[in-house]
Design an enzyme around this catalytic site. Structure first.
Site, mmCIF file in Angstrom:
data_model
loop_
_atom_site.group_PDB
_atom_site.id
_atom_site.type_symbol
_atom_site.label_atom_id
_atom_site.label_comp_id
_atom_site.label_asym_id
_atom_site.label_seq_id
_atom_site.Cartn_x
_atom_site.Cartn_y
_atom_site.Cartn_z
ATOM 1 N N GLU A 30 26.311 58.073 20.624
ATOM 2 C CA GLU A 30 26.315 59.123 19.550
ATOM 3 C C GLU A 30 27.677 58.530 18.560
ATOM 4 O OE1 GLU A 30 26.405 63.770 21.117
ATOM 5 O OE2 GLU A 30 27.445 62.197 22.456
ATOM 6 N N LYS A 87 19.550 66.750 18.503
ATOM 7 C CA LYS A 87 20.096 67.104 19.813
ATOM 8 C C LYS A 87 19.578 68.122 20.575
ATOM 9 C CE LYS A 87 23.627 66.122 22.911
ATOM 10 N NZ LYS A 87 25.083 65.818 22.764
ATOM 11 N N CYS A 119 22.712 62.357 24.847
ATOM 12 C CA CYS A 119 23.616 62.167 25.443
ATOM 13 C C CYS A 119 23.856 64.059 26.561
ATOM 14 C CB CYS A 119 25.658 63.244 24.608
ATOM 15 S SG CYS A 119 27.180 62.217 25.653
#
Length: 284
Positions: free
Chosen positions: A40, A113, A150
């Site tokens: 990331e 995300k 994540c």
């Protein structure tokens, strides 16, 4: 599928970080990697440890300099690359965005995300607008890649929705580490919980999982590495160091998911008519 993972310690020197990634991508490709996954926000330091408006200067457009840079590498070596970028979508509108680059260097697709944390040392809500593209796999020459990022990795709903739309592989570029004030025992519990929940996504959906985390200390936060690849029964195919950089290829049998889903037909036995309350924040 031969999957290359790059677990790297980053510095404030973005050019150096990208240069080192380029060398590792070349090495993996020459060794036979077909898919290469980066961690990331791999271009620089994990800047979300502080709230600083000047950090927005780190963002870039998509397409932009990084997609051009890594796209050229994808094309030169004939590999699919999963990147993770700080996207400047418009003035005042920014995302934490994964970009999948096809073997010809073109953008195969992006994922923004969806779950944005806001914890001490992880002030991501200050920087990132939650994604608006949904949980949709990216179609590539290697198959449908379920790319998440994540904090998404803690949510079974995200993994399930990717699986229900045909993802053949779940991929999590990651930047997570310890609170240095926690005890060693608490740090280890957190690290193992992080890996366990993702291996659970592999089991529940009958899909391999690829997670690539950063490693090394940044501004007092030790990132715990432990990048790993798990098979569709949650079996660990590879686990990286907690402290060292790694650049390795892991071979995954992509046909195995079909057989595992025949043994454990979780998708068949889901009681979808009874799940309406799952969309509520809490059930009183």
């Amino acid at each position: 599928m031969k999957i290359g993972i790059i677990q790297q310690h980053n510095t404030a020197d973005i050019a150096d970080n990208r240069s080192r990634l380029a060398v590792k991508i070349a090495d993996l490709a020459k060794a036979g990697a077909e898919l290469i996954v980066l961690q990331e926000l791999h271009n620089g330091l994990y800047f979300c440890q502080v709230e600083d408006v000047n950090n927005f200067d780190l963002a870039e457009t998509i397409p932009g300099p990084s997609t051009a840079f890594f796209g050229e590498l994808a094309k030169e070596y004939g590999v699919v690359i999963v990147t993770s970028l700080f996207e400047r979508r418009a003035p005042g509108l920014y995302h934490n965005t994964a970009v999948v680059l096809e073997k010809d260097g073109d953008i195969a697709g992006i994922y923004r995300k969806m779950h944005i944390p806001d914890d001490p040392g992880y002030y991501e809500k200050f920087y990132f607008t939650p994604g608006d593209l949904g949980f949709k796999p990216v179609e590539t020459s290697l198959g449908k890649l379920g790319v998440l990022v994540c904090w998404d990795q803690w949510y079974p709903e995200a993994a399930r929705l990717m699986a229900l739309q045909g993802a053949e592989l779940l991929i999590y570029p990651t930047a997570i580490g310890y609170d240095p004030h926690d005890t060693k025992e608490e740090q280890e519990r957190q690290r193992m919980a992080w890996q366990t929940v993702q291996r659970g996504h592999a089991v529940a959906n009958g899909l391999p999982v690829v997670t690539v985390n950063r490693v090394g200390e940044e501004d007092g936060v030790p990132f715990w590495g432990t990048s790993f690849v798990a098979g569709p029964q949650g079996e660990l195919l590879y686990e990286a160091s907690t402290t060292e950089e790694e650049c390795v290829i892991v071979e995954v049998d992509m046909q195995r998911s079909e057989q595992v889903r025949r043994w454990w037909p979780f998708l068949r036995d889901r009681r979808i008519e009874e799940y309406k309350d799952i969309t509520k924040r809490f059930i009183d």
